[in-house]
Design a protein around this motif. Structure first.
Motif, short mmCIF file in Angstrom:
data_model
loop_
_atom_site.label_atom_id
_atom_site.label_comp_id
_atom_site.label_asym_id
_atom_site.label_seq_id
_atom_site.Cartn_x
_atom_site.Cartn_y
_atom_site.Cartn_z
N ILE A 88 -27.06 64.16 69.22
CA ILE A 88 -27.71 64.73 70.18
C ILE A 88 -28.45 63.93 71.22
O ILE A 88 -28.31 63.82 72.29
CB ILE A 88 -28.44 66.11 69.85
CG1 ILE A 88 -27.50 66.90 69.09
CG2 ILE A 88 -28.98 67.01 70.93
CD1 ILE A 88 -25.95 67.19 69.53
N ASP A 89 -29.64 63.17 70.39
CA ASP A 89 -30.46 62.40 71.13
C ASP A 89 -29.57 61.37 72.08
O ASP A 89 -30.09 61.02 73.05
CB ASP A 89 -31.24 61.59 70.31
CG ASP A 89 -32.40 62.55 69.63
OD1 ASP A 89 -32.72 63.47 70.10
OD2 ASP A 89 -33.04 62.12 68.42
N ARG A 90 -28.62 60.66 71.37
CA ARG A 90 -27.75 59.94 72.21
C ARG A 90 -27.18 60.24 73.26
O ARG A 90 -26.63 59.57 74.32
CB ARG A 90 -26.60 59.20 71.30
CG ARG A 90 -27.47 58.44 70.26
CD ARG A 90 -26.26 57.38 69.60
NE ARG A 90 -26.92 56.67 68.37
CZ ARG A 90 -26.01 56.15 67.69
NH1 ARG A 90 -24.87 55.29 68.17
NH2 ARG A 90 -26.58 55.41 66.71
N ILE A 91 -26.92 61.56 73.40
CA ILE A 91 -26.46 62.04 74.65
C ILE A 91 -27.53 61.76 75.91
O ILE A 91 -26.70 61.37 76.69
CB ILE A 91 -26.18 63.49 74.63
CG1 ILE A 91 -25.13 63.88 73.69
CG2 ILE A 91 -25.81 64.23 76.05
CD1 ILE A 91 -25.21 65.46 73.12
N ALA A 92 -28.55 61.61 75.73
CA ALA A 92 -29.33 61.51 76.89
C ALA A 92 -29.30 59.85 77.25
O ALA A 92 -29.28 59.72 78.45
CB ALA A 92 -30.83 61.36 76.36
N ALA A 93 -28.92 59.10 76.24
CA ALA A 93 -28.76 57.74 76.93
C ALA A 93 -27.59 57.55 77.83
O ALA A 93 -27.61 56.68 78.55
CB ALA A 93 -28.49 56.80 75.47
N ARG A 94 -26.63 58.35 77.64
CA ARG A 94 -25.43 58.30 78.40
C ARG A 94 -25.40 59.14 79.95
O ARG A 94 -24.57 58.94 80.11
CB ARG A 94 -23.89 58.68 77.41
CG ARG A 94 -23.67 58.07 76.52
CD ARG A 94 -22.39 58.59 75.82
NE ARG A 94 -22.11 59.96 75.29
CZ ARG A 94 -22.74 60.30 74.13
NH1 ARG A 94 -23.22 59.52 73.28
NH2 ARG A 94 -22.58 61.44 73.93
N PRO A 129 -31.07 67.13 75.00
CA PRO A 129 -32.18 66.19 74.81
C PRO A 129 -32.83 66.26 76.17
O PRO A 129 -32.19 65.94 77.28
CB PRO A 129 -31.65 65.17 74.04
CG PRO A 129 -30.27 64.93 74.82
CD PRO A 129 -29.74 66.25 74.91
N LEU A 130 -34.14 65.87 76.15
CA LEU A 130 -34.58 65.70 77.54
C LEU A 130 -34.26 64.34 77.99
O LEU A 130 -34.11 63.39 77.25
CB LEU A 130 -36.32 65.77 77.44
CG LEU A 130 -36.77 67.18 77.16
CD1 LEU A 130 -38.30 67.07 76.43
CD2 LEU A 130 -36.73 67.81 78.19
N PRO A 131 -34.24 64.24 79.43
CA PRO A 131 -33.45 63.08 79.89
C PRO A 131 -34.21 61.91 79.86
O PRO A 131 -35.76 61.82 79.67
CB PRO A 131 -33.38 63.60 81.56
CG PRO A 131 -34.25 64.59 81.72
CD PRO A 131 -34.46 65.31 80.25
N ARG A 132 -33.79 60.65 79.97
CA ARG A 132 -34.41 59.55 79.99
C ARG A 132 -35.45 59.26 81.12
O ARG A 132 -35.16 59.88 81.99
CB ARG A 132 -33.40 58.46 80.17
CG ARG A 132 -32.40 57.98 78.91
CD ARG A 132 -31.86 56.89 79.24
NE ARG A 132 -30.42 57.31 80.01
CZ ARG A 132 -30.35 56.53 81.29
NH1 ARG A 132 -30.81 55.34 81.69
NH2 ARG A 132 -29.36 56.89 82.08
#
Ligand SMILES: Cc1ncc(C[n+]2csc(CCOP(=O)(O)OP(=O)(O)O)c2C)c(N)n1
Ligand SMILES: Cc1ncc(C[n+]2csc(CCOP(=O)(O)OP(=O)(O)O)c2C)c(N)n1
Ligand code: SF4
Ligand code: SF4
Ligand SMILES: [Mg+2]
Ligand SMILES: [Mg+2]
Lengths: 616, 327, 327, 616
Positions: free
Chosen positions: A496-502, A553-556
């Motif tokens: 789920i965290d990695r979603i923010a990276a994309r 997840p909160l955005p980058r």
């Protein structure tokens, strides 16, 4: 001759607010909708909000049977339906006394005086006649016996009194058209089309519309200047009027088209989410719909559909999302793509079903047993309800996860002008290729996304078993191994965290680098906050506005962004749930401007509160 | 889709690689064996068959088959399976659950899957107890059941699963028993042939917590005295020696068990599986006064739900063109 | 407890001070009137009477009565009421809900309250639609119902509430209709007298979303042709002119509607409310071929749940002495 | 002669860990329980933990059929069942290989070699015989054919082989009694009583017990020194062995006695909460129990009971609490007293049903739609499960609110010695007096607590209506008024906040004013954290320990306390849920030591992690 004061908001862009109020049987919503259409035709920007009575069908003339419709329109961006009306049209005593609070000091008040007799006053539960007792002194009152005028205008049609009276909303609409210099043509055309099988009714309504319009010309009041927007970039394309619910339904249809997969939309009726199901059912098969026996079944059927290779979507409001809590845990651990929509209403429990609130955020993020992270998104405007669904679906299939989308009662019902996207140009929803080279493991993960493969039953050669018990990483077999559980817990969270990276990094909605204050909002409050901040900045303040569409997840870049401003505050229709989340994540001393009244923010209230924060 | 190479031939082809973990002697083993045989007879590719279950001992079933399987959450298998079927009506969908799964927490989904007539093969493994959670009484436990939650014996009237199904509007209602290894397959095959919701109660012995709950019924040698195997159009005869029968008492509107020696065969009731009234009476026959009715109690044609909704293979896929016309 | 001064005398004493807010013409008004009359006849102090409801138009009912009332959450009224009754079996507990409340989301609790035989008066206001949420089809909506969720007409087989109740093991099953203001009270009084779960389906017209769903049944003048009022021990006669009757066709195991002119009275079926088989057939009679059965379809004695559990007034209270002996 | 190494923990207090492991049919739990009783008789302190197989009844001799029982005992406070065993008794190959990991390096390993034949090894899935292949080298191995010895001992009883073999657990117990110098008498007495109707079995078991004991005397190993505790303050009262589940059941019974109200305990079976329902059902009417059809019904029936004047209690584990989410919202807004117990297990979804985890904290605090605050408590020890119920009930009736109590699978099953409280001296649960002087309003509030009155149906003259729709403050009538909703939301939150003011302020469990580190735990981890901190402090570190029993509202003084320490860390069996809460509340940079393995903390792991924090 009465002169109308200039009611344009201080922020510069001229915008006007008109409110229609009458009995639920008076055709208020219809008249309002036609007015919105004529506003769209005038290329103006606008936003509308219906204010339905809580009762299904209250006795005529009673306070709880009042229905209202408000529209704000202007040449520039119009972001809310407006705090207060410049013009209020009231059809009976009950409508007048319940809606007067929405009329600006000194605003124009058009009252149909036909029901201000003893009987009408009694139904509204008042003793003294407000038209006579001086209580309307602060406003510019225009009394017209609209019923009488309508009957006069239709006398040649030979209609019964009851039927003829029904055209009074068009009489009033004609008057309002005159006030704003609008054309009658397109409403006339619409009436002809709508009553194609009943030309007499069409003609009668048109006659009433024209009579109202003509009445305006003879009235000794100054008309408002009409507000026309700049010509649309694509003048060939007419703007549509779209509510959040309708946009979301279209967004769901778009998911099917863009993913090239069936969508099974599963729901159990509940206010204010039902309108989605209604809209989708009308689409006739674009999306498969399923009205389940309850919310648990609706979530489970959507899970079944996702398991079987469709995109399962389930929707409800707070009480229903609460019931789906356990099922969402299954979707999460089975790692299936799913979208769960929550059209929030004021809680707790049954609460105030027709009223908006943003108080389900913590439930969406934290409300499951076990370590159960999943993405949470929220659209900001009616039109954004379209896009958010496509984004949610992309996340769901890419990360193999349920996604929660938080709308609310305001967003669902508010409508604005919308130029639909060019379907050909929309990017597709990409479902990761399933390529195993003979080495299929149901819980093997993609290196980049950490998603497991989506292999629905029916896929040759890959039959396998999944379930809600903890699974061995890779094989997916049942495992009680302590280390495996720790690892799977970590993987589920990191996925789920990695979603923010994309996904895109945060970007300010109103950038103001040296601002004294950053206000963060989310969801349906975008318009009100933007408007409030823009006005304050025009008044010389320095405020930045960030609106989160991605709540988990909160955005980058969010932490860094917050660090740039001396003070950050959230503005939320709850007691500060986003603030609590940000405080916990970033240890930043974020407070919140919060309102829990079951009402959307008023721009003026927000401004006052923001100013108070600046003074601190 | 090339399904040829996955086409199974024998019952063994339907076994998964997982170790079967029911208690030694559990009736679930016998059911598993029958189901594998029946699947082999039906011979659909494993990849087109899905077993959806809830939670419980019974609900572990999918792990032991080489088909697709989804072990969901307690009570919700029918709802999940409905979604599976609506998404892909071409799949052969089986739903497995215990009496807790189907009749307690999942009662509502059982009701609605039945009345909608979703094309599911719903197998209720009724052991009259909560097995997995260690022996609490269940909604099918007989009055007087002593269990950890009813130490003095339960007082709740149990629900009769088949009477419930008939009341719910089920169109296919049948009963079998774990140990009856020649009878049960015939029931399951009929259930599978039925298009729509097929509800099968399988009396299953939980050797640990409710051993003997069904008395002689699933004792292979005594079973013929405790049960009657219904066959459409045939007189209702039962007993190890085929020496007993059922007569319909019109006045009381109930069956009477008789000795064939005393009763001319033409007085015996004849099974008509299309008659719901008779099915309701048959469903309620109970030991010790009556033989328990096995076989297909009721079967009647009705439109299957996914089909009635138009969710067929012929359905036009929704695409960008269609989307454009909406916007 | 001095209850004398709260003892009500007339129906009006059972009205609360809240404005009644159903749509003008809604069948719920008629039911409210009957219930107030029945309460006045029963004449229990208002303070000992509790109305528990779920959510829906029907479920607003408690607000309009001067008794205790609890407007709970959608579908759960039966479960809440079960807790009320187990906590205080001395209360007179009524459960009110719509077809969504009782048969859709709450189906499972309806089933279990019935099979446990909890002493509740359960009144299902069946209007064959979701009223409060603005007209979606419900599990009792007939096939073909056009609604916002079924714009082309529903395809789901509706559940027959009384057949469901009988299948669930209910011991008291009855039916009435909103407008039948002399008939409905007799049904409610019987329901109230019954100790255990009394299930009453009240056909209620939703004038806004499903007007006329029950055709002539709750049209006072035509109702006698569309319904049959069952009376225990009486031949089954119906029709405005009492000129029609029901005959039991033993072979087909179903009723046949006949003209009395052609049929000797002794051929008519006689209502036996203790016969569950007949009740099952009666429950399923449907318009237009048959009159819909009203009155008490089935009533049979069975232990009431709270009582069977020993939760009676005589129960010894647990106290410190008792606690000491446990520790 | 083999000399037994001293296995006492570094912290000083001598404590020993014994573990029994065998097939589930071998009577392991029984033997363990008898050993615990003899430990209690010896006035020693102890804690036990059963390790049941996941399967109901696995085939004999298989790995997944292994059942184990562990006990730690010592003269001083024993707070956990121990990280590693000093003595492991293994009854078959499967038990040996699955339990060897729990035996300390160099520990004493007693193995029944009777099943180490080809068949036994095969069942355990191993090829080489560990007794022969040198793989046990690190331990002190004692091989005994216990089956054979038992049969020999019982030869005179004329029992069948199968029946006689069943006594082998008592043979082994006898041996272990000898190892620790225990008396046989009380076990003998218990056997006589238990098998009063079957004296032959009683005698046979006693004979086996004595034979095992005698065998010890002849063995060439040094016995452990027995560890006896200081005489109990009240020597007249024998310590009981109490598991958390049993203590909680007694606590629930105490609620009924101390509140002088019926309790209706409503539940639907689920591991690991079912044992509560079982225990209460056995109490025979002290508490009314209701096995509902599902969790929703169990919560709703409890609500109905509370409404009707009883104290409604509902219990489940995570999946069940998830299902009760909506119902809890009703209890909260109807403002009825209710207790909802969650015996947490490892999640998400079905997860690992028999394994402990503390990952439902956020769901308990945040997992409801709308603004829905309610108190959350967590017991720290098996014995505390008794007290916490009384406290929860007091809060519930005093504030008219549902209260969530978070136990877990470890706490429910772990047992320790317990001296029951003096019932006469226990303070009553005070239900606020209901005194209206003719002015009854269902939503009028007590000035101090803000609680509304509790007026159950049946109360003469006060009939009224309540429900889940928003209510007008005071009258309780339905209200959609914006200001009223804001006020009711505020009142509901403040009512919960005020509970903290009436409850004790925080107090350190291990006070160490100048500590370098504060570790905060909650729930079942109390023993392990206390032990770890105590040992580290003895080793020269300075660590303070705070254990929260009251998780919402957070206790008075917590913020100030945290501020006193340079570093604060939580230790939790989740990914840091309490840490997130404290960060958000106090903006303190709290990190967490978290473990999500489905296992309780090991003292050694905790020590290692705490040391690492000190080094940072
Ligand atoms: C929501 C939820 N509630 C309760 C449970 C615990 N539980 C697991 S299986 C089961 C019932 C088992 O009985 P049954 O369905 O009859 O299956 P059997 O084990 O007898 O085959 C229960 C109550 C659960 N896993 N989830
Ligand atoms: C958990 C939950 N789901 C859905 C709703 C929305 N809802 C309120 S009433 C209702 C159904 C109303 O129909 P019915 O029970 O037949 O009562 P009627 O209004 O027709 O009398 C629904 C779906 C809700 N309030 N709560
Ligand atoms: S507990 Fe009963 S049902 Fe479950 S596996 Fe064992 S014998 Fe079978
Ligand atoms: S919607 Fe229908 S059921 Fe509801 S109040 Fe109106 S008429 Fe009655
Ligand atoms: Mg079972
Ligand atoms: Mg209804």
């Amino acid at each position: 001759m009465t002169t109308i004061i200039d009611t344009r908001p201080a922020s510069g862009a001229p915008a006007t607010v008109v409110r229609f109020a009458g009995d639920s049987g008076d055709g208020i919503q219809l008249a309002g909708h036609e007015f919105a259409k004529s506003t769209a035709d005038a290329q103006a920007d606008f936003m509308t909000f219906p204010d339905y009575p809580a009762e299904i069908r209250a006795p005529q003339g009673t306070l709880f049977g009042v229905s209202a419709f408000q529209i704000q329109f202007g040449a520039d961006d119009v972001l809310t339906p407006g705090d207060e009306a410049d013009v209020l049209v009231a059809f009976n005593p009950a409508a007048l006394i319940t809606n007067l609070q929405h009329l600006k000091q000194g605003g124009l008040l058009v009252v149909d005086e036909s029901h201000f007799d003893a009987r009408g006053l009694k139904k509204a539960g008042i003793e003294s006649n407000p038209l006579e007792d001086g209580s309307l002194g602060a406003h510019q009152l225009i009394r017209i016996d609209i019923v009488k005028r309508t009957l006069e205008a239709l006398v040649s049609f030979g209609l019964g009194r009851k039927q003829a009276t029904r055209a009074k909303n068009f009489w009033a609409l004609g008057l309002v058209y005159w006030l704003f210099g609008r054309e009658l043509k397109s409403t006339e055309a619409w009436l002809e089309q709508k009553f194609a099988k009943d030309p007499l009714t069409a003609k009668a309504n048109i006659a009433a519309l024209r009579a109202g319009h003509a009445h305006g010309e003879t009235m000794e009041i100054a008309a408002f200047a009409d507000i026309a927007g700049p010509a649309r970039p694509n003048t060939a394309q007419k703007a549509k009027i779209i509510s959040g619910a309708h946009a979301m339904a279209l967004g769901i249809a778009a998911v099917a088209a863009l993913a090239e997969r069936d969508v099974l939309y599963c729901s159990y009726p509940i206010t204010p989410a039902s309108s989605l199901l209604h809209a989708l059912a009308r689409l006739e098969g674009g999306v498969k719909t399923f009205q389940a026996e309850d919310e648990i079944a609706s979530a489970c059927a959507a899970i079944g559909a996702s398991y079987a290779g469709s995109i399962g979507i389930t929707a409800s409001s707070g009480p229903g999302l609460a019931l789906k809590t356990e099922a969402l845990g299954l979707a999460l651990t089975a790692e299936l793509p799913l979208i769960a929509i929550d059209v929030q209403r004021a809680g707790p429990s049954t609460g105030m079903p027709t009223k908006p609130e943003q108080s389900d955020l913590q439930m969406a993020i934290f409300g499951r047993h076990g370590e159960s992270p999943l993405p949470v998104l929220a659209p900001s405007t009616p039109a954004d309800c379209f896009s958010i669904m496509v984004e949610a679906a992309q996340i769901a299939v890419e990360a193999m996860t349920p996604v929660i989308v938080l709308s609310d009662a305001y967003l669902a019902n508010a409508a604005s002008d919308w130029i639909p996207p060019d379907v050909g140009a929309l990017p597709g929803i990409v479902i990761p290729a399933q390529d195993f080279n003979g080495d299929f493991q149901p819980y093997a993960r993609d290196d980049a996304t950490l998603a497991r493969p989506w292999v629905p039953p029916g896929t040759p050669g890959l039959a396998h078993r999944i379930g809600g018990i903890e699974k061995e990483s890779g094989s997916g077999n049942i495992s009680y191994d302590p280390g495996n559980h720790a690892e799977m817990t970590r993987l589920r969270a990191e996925k789920i965290d990695r979603i923010a990276a994309r996904r895109p990094a945060v970007e300010l909605d109103i950038a103001c680098e040296d601002a004294d204050l950053l206000v963060i909002g989310w969801g349906s409050t975008w318009g009100a906050i933007t408007q409030a901040v823009a006005e304050l900045n025009e008044e010389g303040q320095k405020i930045a506005h960030l609106h989160l569409r991605q709540l988990w997840p909160l955005p980058r870049g969010l932490e860094e962004l917050i660090a740039k401003f001396p003070v950050t505050v959230t503005a939320e229709l709850n007691t500060g749930q986003l603030a609590a989340l940000l405080r916990s994540e970033y240890l930043a001393p974020i407070k919140s401007i919060s309102q829990v009244t079951g009402q959307p923010f008023r721009v003026s209230d927000l401004k006052r509160n923001l100013l108070a924060r600046l003074e601190n | 889709m090339n399904l040829m190479d996955t086409k199974p031939v024998t019952a063994a082809d339907y076994a998964s690689d997982q170790e079967v973990r029911w208690c030694p002697g559990c009736g679930d083993y016998a059911i598993l064996k029958v189901v594998k045989n029946v699947l082999a007879e039906i011979a659909r590719p494993r990849d087109e068959v899905v077993f959806v279950s809830g939670i419980g001992c019974a609900a572990r079933f999918p792990y032991y088959l080489s088909t697709y399987g989804f072990h969901t959450i307690h009570g919700r298998a029918a709802a999940v399976a409905t979604g599976v079927k609506l998404a892909n009506p071409g799949l052969d969908v089986w739903v497995i659950g215990g009496d807790g799964d189907f009749m307690s927490i999942g009662g509502n989904h059982t009701l609605h899957a039945l009345r909608r007539n979703v094309d599911l093969n719903m197998l209720l493994f009724n052991n009259a107890i909560y097995g997995l959670t260690k022996g609490q009484s269940s909604p099918t436990s007989p009055i007087g059941t002593r269990s950890p939650t009813t130490p003095n014996g339960s007082v709740e009237q149990p629900v009769n699963a088949l009477a419930f199904a008939l009341g719910a509007g089920a169109k296919f209602v049948a009963r079998g028993a774990d140990t009856l290894q020649t009878h049960l397959p015939t029931v399951l095959k009929r259930a599978h042939e039925n298009k729509g919701a097929s509800f099968v109660e399988i009396l299953q012995n939980c050797i640990v917590y409710a051993d003997g709950a069904f008395g002689a019924i699933n004792d292979r040698s005594e079973s013929h005295n405790a049960t009657i195997r219904l066959e459409h159009g045939q007189p209702m005869i039962f007993g190890k020696e085929e020496d007993k029968g059922l007569v319909w008492n019109e006045k009381a509107q109930e069956f009477r068990a008789v000795a064939l020696a005393d009763t001319p065969e033409q007085q015996l009731a004849v099974h008509d599986e299309t008659n719901i009234q008779r099915a309701f009476a048959l469903a309620r026959l109970e030991q010790p006064d009556f033989p328990v009715a096995l076989g297909v109690l009721y079967a009647s044609d009705a439109p299957e739900y996914a089909h009635a909704r138009g969710f067929t293979a012929k359905r036009k896929p929704f695409d960008r063109e269609a989307l454009k016309s909406l916007l």
